[in-house]
Design an enzyme around this catalytic site. Structure first.
Site, PDB file in Angstrom:
ATOM      1  N   TRP A 143      -6.849 -96.846  12.828  1.00 31.58           N
ATOM      2  CA  TRP A 143      -7.367 -98.051  13.504  1.00 31.58           C
ATOM      3  C   TRP A 143      -8.756 -98.365  12.953  1.00 31.58           C
ATOM      4  O   TRP A 143      -9.571 -97.471  12.766  1.00 31.58           O
ATOM      5  CB  TRP A 143      -7.463 -97.821  15.016  1.00 31.58           C
ATOM      6  N   PHE A 191      -7.181 -91.982  19.606  1.00 31.56           N
ATOM      7  CA  PHE A 191      -6.628 -91.117  20.655  1.00 31.56           C
ATOM      8  C   PHE A 191      -5.933 -89.897  20.043  1.00 31.56           C
ATOM      9  O   PHE A 191      -5.936 -88.812  20.633  1.00 31.56           O
ATOM     10  CB  PHE A 191      -5.647 -91.912  21.524  1.00 31.56           C
ATOM     11  N   CYS A 217     -13.127 -95.057  15.136  1.00 33.22           N
ATOM     12  CA  CYS A 217     -13.951 -96.196  15.547  1.00 33.22           C
ATOM     13  C   CYS A 217     -13.208 -96.948  16.645  1.00 33.22           C
ATOM     14  O   CYS A 217     -12.103 -97.445  16.422  1.00 33.22           O
ATOM     15  CB  CYS A 217     -14.187 -97.103  14.344  1.00 33.22           C
ATOM     16  N   VAL A 218     -13.810 -96.955  17.829  1.00 33.76           N
ATOM     17  CA  VAL A 218     -13.225 -97.682  18.948  1.00 33.76           C
ATOM     18  C   VAL A 218     -14.152 -98.854  19.273  1.00 33.76           C
ATOM     19  O   VAL A 218     -15.340 -98.670  19.522  1.00 33.76           O
ATOM     20  CB  VAL A 218     -13.051 -96.777  20.190  1.00 33.76           C
ATOM     21  N   THR A 227      -9.904-105.318  27.593  1.00 33.69           N
ATOM     22  CA  THR A 227      -9.329-104.484  28.645  1.00 33.69           C
ATOM     23  C   THR A 227     -10.073-103.154  28.720  1.00 33.69           C
ATOM     24  O   THR A 227     -10.976-102.886  27.918  1.00 33.69           O
ATOM     25  CB  THR A 227      -7.839-104.197  28.360  1.00 33.69           C
ATOM     26  N   HIS A 264      -8.925-100.352  27.935  1.00 34.78           N
ATOM     27  CA  HIS A 264      -8.376 -99.400  26.977  1.00 34.78           C
ATOM     28  C   HIS A 264      -9.489 -98.616  26.283  1.00 34.78           C
ATOM     29  O   HIS A 264      -9.402 -97.403  26.077  1.00 34.78           O
ATOM     30  CB  HIS A 264      -7.538-100.156  25.926  1.00 34.78           C
ATOM     31  N   PHE A 306     -17.913 -84.529  16.390  1.00 36.13           N
ATOM     32  CA  PHE A 306     -17.516 -85.802  17.005  1.00 36.13           C
ATOM     33  C   PHE A 306     -18.059 -86.962  16.181  1.00 36.13           C
ATOM     34  O   PHE A 306     -19.209 -87.368  16.350  1.00 36.13           O
ATOM     35  CB  PHE A 306     -18.103 -85.804  18.418  1.00 36.13           C
TER      36      PHE A 306
HETATM   37  C1  DLZ Z   1      -4.561 -99.135  21.332  1.00 34.64           C
HETATM   38  C2  DLZ Z   1      -5.890 -99.031  20.655  1.00 34.64           C
HETATM   39  C3  DLZ Z   1      -6.880-100.012  20.898  1.00 34.64           C
HETATM   40  C4  DLZ Z   1      -6.681-101.151  21.831  1.00 34.64           C
HETATM   41  N1  DLZ Z   1      -8.052 -99.962  20.265  1.00 34.64           N
HETATM   42  C5  DLZ Z   1      -8.296 -98.960  19.401  1.00 34.64           C
HETATM   43  C6  DLZ Z   1      -9.544 -98.877  18.725  1.00 34.64           C
HETATM   44  O1  DLZ Z   1     -10.436 -99.726  18.847  1.00 34.64           O
HETATM   45  N2  DLZ Z   1      -9.735 -97.826  17.898  1.00 34.64           N
HETATM   46  C7  DLZ Z   1      -8.794 -96.835  17.692  1.00 34.64           C
HETATM   47  O2  DLZ Z   1      -9.049 -95.899  16.936  1.00 34.64           O
HETATM   48  N3  DLZ Z   1      -7.609 -96.900  18.315  1.00 34.64           N
HETATM   49  C8  DLZ Z   1      -7.333 -97.930  19.149  1.00 34.64           C
HETATM   50  N4  DLZ Z   1      -6.125 -98.001  19.776  1.00 34.64           N
HETATM   51  C9  DLZ Z   1      -5.072 -97.019  19.424  1.00 34.64           C
HETATM   52  C10 DLZ Z   1      -5.163 -95.699  20.217  1.00 34.64           C
HETATM   53  O3  DLZ Z   1      -6.229 -94.897  19.745  1.00 34.64           O
HETATM   54  C11 DLZ Z   1      -3.845 -94.894  20.062  1.00 34.64           C
HETATM   55  O4  DLZ Z   1      -3.540 -94.774  18.702  1.00 34.64           O
HETATM   56  C12 DLZ Z   1      -2.693 -95.547  20.773  1.00 34.64           C
HETATM   57  O5  DLZ Z   1      -3.007 -95.781  22.142  1.00 34.64           O
HETATM   58  C13 DLZ Z   1      -1.421 -94.656  20.700  1.00 34.64           C
HETATM   59  O6  DLZ Z   1      -1.633 -93.407  21.337  1.00 34.64           O
END
Ligand code: DLZ
Length: 166
Positions: free
Chosen positions: A31, A66, A89-90, A95, A97, A122
């Site tokens: 992601w 995740f 990177c999130v 939402t 999430h 981390f």
């Molecule tokens: C679903 C999701 C979302 C909305 N955003 C991110 C993100 O910004 N960065 C990231 O690394 N992963 C994201 N994911 C995917 C989740 O980490 C995970 O892969 C899914 O929920 C499946 O378990």
């Protein structure tokens, strides 16, 4: 070390031990790959700069942040690395999430550090937007991948010092 300087890549080279015999696993999330790829490149470059051998750097991609926790645990269970770096990177969305992923990864990596006698570093960016992430993946705030690599080497060095002093 680096964060108070607002540049994640600033560190004191003399604090970093010789890493020529160390082995590292890196779990990296797909992601936001533009960002995580830049974190990965910086982490690998920094490990090599401190003499880690190519053949002692093991990289595994996982679908999203995740999955970093289980990816990291696999390294601990099934390889002989001295430390594991997770890179992800999130980016905050509309939402909740974001909160759940960040919380899950933070908690998971913390628990791995306690469960195994191994450093799990981390390297997860948790940002409000893409620009903040870019700023920390080779932009104006340096690169969190550098910091993660240096932290991993220093923690392996710390463990080695404790072990040899026993
Ligand atoms: C679903 C999701 C979302 C909305 N955003 C991110 C993100 O910004 N960065 C990231 O690394 N992963 C994201 N994911 C995917 C989740 O980490 C995970 O892969 C899914 O929920 C499946 O378990």
């Amino acid at each position: 070390m680096a964060t108070n300087l607002k540049n994640l890549s600033t560190y004191k080279p003399e604090q970093v031990p010789d890493a020529s015999a160390m082995k590292f696993g890196i779990a990296v999330a797909e992601w936001n790959e533009e960002i995580t790829g830049a974190l990965l490149k910086a982490a690998v470059d920094t490990l090599k700069k401190h003499k880690v051998k190519d053949e002692n750097i093991f990289i595994e991609w996982v679908p999203g942040s995740f999955e970093l926790v289980l990816g990291a645990q696999y390294f601990a269970e099934f390889s002989d690395v001295d430390a594991v770096i997770v890179l992800g990177c999130v980016i905050q969305g509309e939402t909740r999430h974001f909160d759940f992923i960040c919380q899950g990864v933070t908690q998971g990596i913390t628990e791995l550090n306690m469960k195994y006698n191994l450093p799990f570093v981390f390297g997860l960016l948790t940002t409000n937007d893409q620009q903040q992430a870019l700023d920390r993946a080779g932009g104006k705030h340096g690169n969190k991948g550098d910091e993660a690599a240096v932290t991993a080497i220093r923690m392996v060095g710390l463990g080695n010092r404790f072990r040899t002093n026993q």
